[in-house]
Design an enzyme around this catalytic site. Structure first.
Site, PDB file in Angstrom:
ATOM      1  CB  SER A 183      -1.020  -0.098   1.176  1.00 61.61           C
ATOM      2  OG  SER A 183      -0.415  -0.372   2.553  1.00 61.61           O
ATOM      3  CG  HIS A 211      -3.984  -0.561  -2.577  1.00 60.58           C
ATOM      4  ND1 HIS A 211      -4.029   0.238  -2.567  1.00 60.58           N
ATOM      5  CD2 HIS A 211      -3.070  -0.457  -1.202  1.00 60.58           C
ATOM      6  CE1 HIS A 211      -4.936   0.909  -1.425  1.00 60.58           C
ATOM      7  NE2 HIS A 211      -3.627   0.123  -0.227  1.00 60.58           N
ATOM      8  CE  LYS A 242      -7.216   1.200   1.063  1.00 59.44           C
ATOM      9  NZ  LYS A 242      -7.089   0.233   1.672  1.00 59.44           N
TER      10      LYS A 242
HETATM   11  C1  LIG Z   1      -6.934   0.024   2.515  1.00 61.73           C
HETATM   12  C2  LIG Z   1      -6.078  -1.604   3.308  1.00 61.73           C
HETATM   13  C3  LIG Z   1      -7.158  -2.661   4.326  1.00 61.73           C
HETATM   14  C4  LIG Z   1      -8.322  -1.487   4.915  1.00 61.73           C
HETATM   15  O1  LIG Z   1      -9.290  -1.756   3.948  1.00 61.73           O
HETATM   16  P1  LIG Z   1     -10.792  -0.473   4.754  1.00 61.73           P
HETATM   17  O2  LIG Z   1     -11.786  -0.777   3.947  1.00 61.73           O
HETATM   18  O3  LIG Z   1     -10.022   0.794   4.430  1.00 61.73           O
HETATM   19  O4  LIG Z   1     -10.583  -0.619   6.348  1.00 61.73           O
HETATM   20  C5  LIG Z   1      -6.344  -3.402   3.946  1.00 61.73           C
HETATM   21  N1  LIG Z   1      -5.424  -3.913   3.811  1.00 61.73           N
HETATM   22  C6  LIG Z   1      -4.851  -3.321   2.778  1.00 61.73           C
HETATM   23  C7  LIG Z   1      -3.117  -3.719   2.696  1.00 61.73           C
HETATM   24  C8  LIG Z   1      -4.824  -1.986   2.632  1.00 61.73           C
HETATM   25  O5  LIG Z   1      -4.689  -1.031   2.079  1.00 61.73           O
END
Ligand SMILES: *Cc1c(COP(=O)(O)O)cnc(C)c1O
Length: 399
Positions: A183, A211, A242
């Site tokens: 990330s 991602h 996302k």
């Molecule tokens: C953003 C993210 C999460 C958490 O997801 P949310 O829906 O924002 O709680 C988990 N793992 C990774 C790698 C992330 O980038």
């Protein structure tokens, strides 16, 4: 010291280390063009890679479900909160990911926190990549399993941990944890090699596609789709928040895995179901990603990635391009400077990344125009033309 004094001392300590954070609200919608304090800024920091967060079709689906089911889900899924949009969303996820079935959570963070303690406990072993997301680290800690961490993408160290686990915890479950796209660095793991090691040692793999979904793979299903190894990854998790443009988390896998999580995933069992309107929006987001519009958006996104990475002279593996600056104060200076130029790209600091590895994390979206990317490039190059990417980063980016 009383309660308040101690809080002040703690916050002052953070401020002295340039690690204090504060909320800075944006006005208007969560799009590429945002407003802050009456100024228009171009957003290069969101994870809304395909611009679906404000897509009219997602809004329409959410509104329809809102009308039909109301706002709150009323209770946890197991009690009386399991509604048709939750089931439709999970069916769609499983078809898309080509797994038996799927389970949704109220966030990706909650998914990670639910999965790992449900699968591993005292005496089991969880082996994580050093750059794993905080949610995975927290889930692993909560499990009380033995934790082993390998340096980022270091297969030799992973191998050594597996040997250790086999020797010292015979017959116990071994879970390897990594991400499709890291990330804060935007790079990928050596997935095929990790799968081979996992199979050699009878371990299982949890892959966080947060991602990669929407960004990689023929239908945007992520890295496993791109590398054709879905059947080899037992636990495929990700977020609906996302590229999918809604909110929530999910796990895809076998019927038995999902049944286990329904019974033992505490963040699932003891938490109210996500609102049906959010599940409906996520479902629509996935449908768009899988369809023709998704392919077009993905092409546009990758054209943007190619343009920006060519301008910066790096090889990008995702829509995340880190500009690692190092010093926290300097990274904040760079962020302020970018903001003065009309760009929103905040500094990322410890504990999100290691101390002394502060950075600007640029993210691209299908909805940026090439002209906007050229503009950002110029601003970045004016700020610091030489130190943009160190040699080390260039190598990391091309791994
Ligand atoms: C953003 C993210 C999460 C958490 O997801 P949310 O829906 O924002 O709680 C988990 N793992 C990774 C790698 C992330 O980038």
């Amino acid at each position: 010291m009383d309660f308040e004094e101690r809080l002040v001392a703690d916050l002052e300590k953070l401020a002295n280390q340039n690690l204090l954070r504060c909320l800075r609200p944006l006005q208007g919608r969560q799009q590429v063009r945002v407003q802050r304090g009456g100024r228009r800024l171009l957003n290069f920091s969101a994870n809304d890679y395909l611009g679906l967060a404000c897509h009219p079709k997602l809004q329409e689906s959410a509104l329809k479900a809102l009308d039909r089911y109301g706002v709150g889900a009323g209770a946890s899924r197991l009690v009386c909160g399991s509604l048709p949009p939750h089931e439709e969303l999970e069916k769609e996820l499983a078809t898309w990911k080509n797994t038996d079935t799927a389970l949704s959570f109220s966030s990706g963070y909650a998914a990670a926190l639910g999965i790992l303690p449900a699968l591993a406990s005292t005496g089991d072993v969880i082996i994580l990549d050093k750059l794993s997301h905080a949610s995975l680290v927290d889930g692993a800690r909560l499990s009380r399993a033995d934790l082993r961490v390998f340096p980022h993408n270091d297969l030799a160290r992973l191998h050594r941990h597996l040997i250790w686990a086999q020797k010292n915890r015979p017959g116990r479950r071994i879970v390897i944890v990594t991400e499709s796209i890291f990330s804060m660095d935007g790079d990928r793991p050596p997935l095929k090699e990790i799968i081979a090691l996992k199979n050699d040692f009878g371990a299982v793999l949890l892959l966080d596609e947060a991602h990669a979904v929407g960004v990689l793979g023929k239908t945007g299903a992520g890295l496993v789709e791109e590398m054709h190894c879905g059947k080899e990854v037992e636990i495929q998790m990700g977020t609906l928040s996302k590229a999918i443009g809604a909110s929530g988390g999910y796990v895809c896998g076998s019927r038995r895995l999902i049944d286990t999580l329904i019974n033992r995933g505490r963040s699932f069992v003891f938490s109210t179901a996500p609102p049906a309107c959010i599940a409906a929006a996520a479902l629509e987001g996935i449908r768009i990603i899988r369809g023709r519009e998704g392919t077009e958006l993905r092409n546009r996104l990758w054209n943007n990635i190619r343009l920006f990475s060519k301008n910066l002279n790096v090889v990008a593996q995702s829509a995340i391009l880190p500009w690692t600056i190092g010093e926290e104060a300097q990274a904040m200076e760079a962020a302020s400077w970018l903001e003065s130029q009309g760009y929103l790209a905040p500094a990322i600091r410890y504990p999100t990344v290691a101390k002394g590895r502060a950075r600007i994390r640029f993210t691209l979206s299908a909805t940026h125009s090439p002209l906007e990317i050229e503009g950002l490039t110029q601003s970045v190059q004016t700020f610091s033309p030489k130190s943009l990417f160190t040699e080390e980063e260039r190598i990391a980016c091309t791994l």
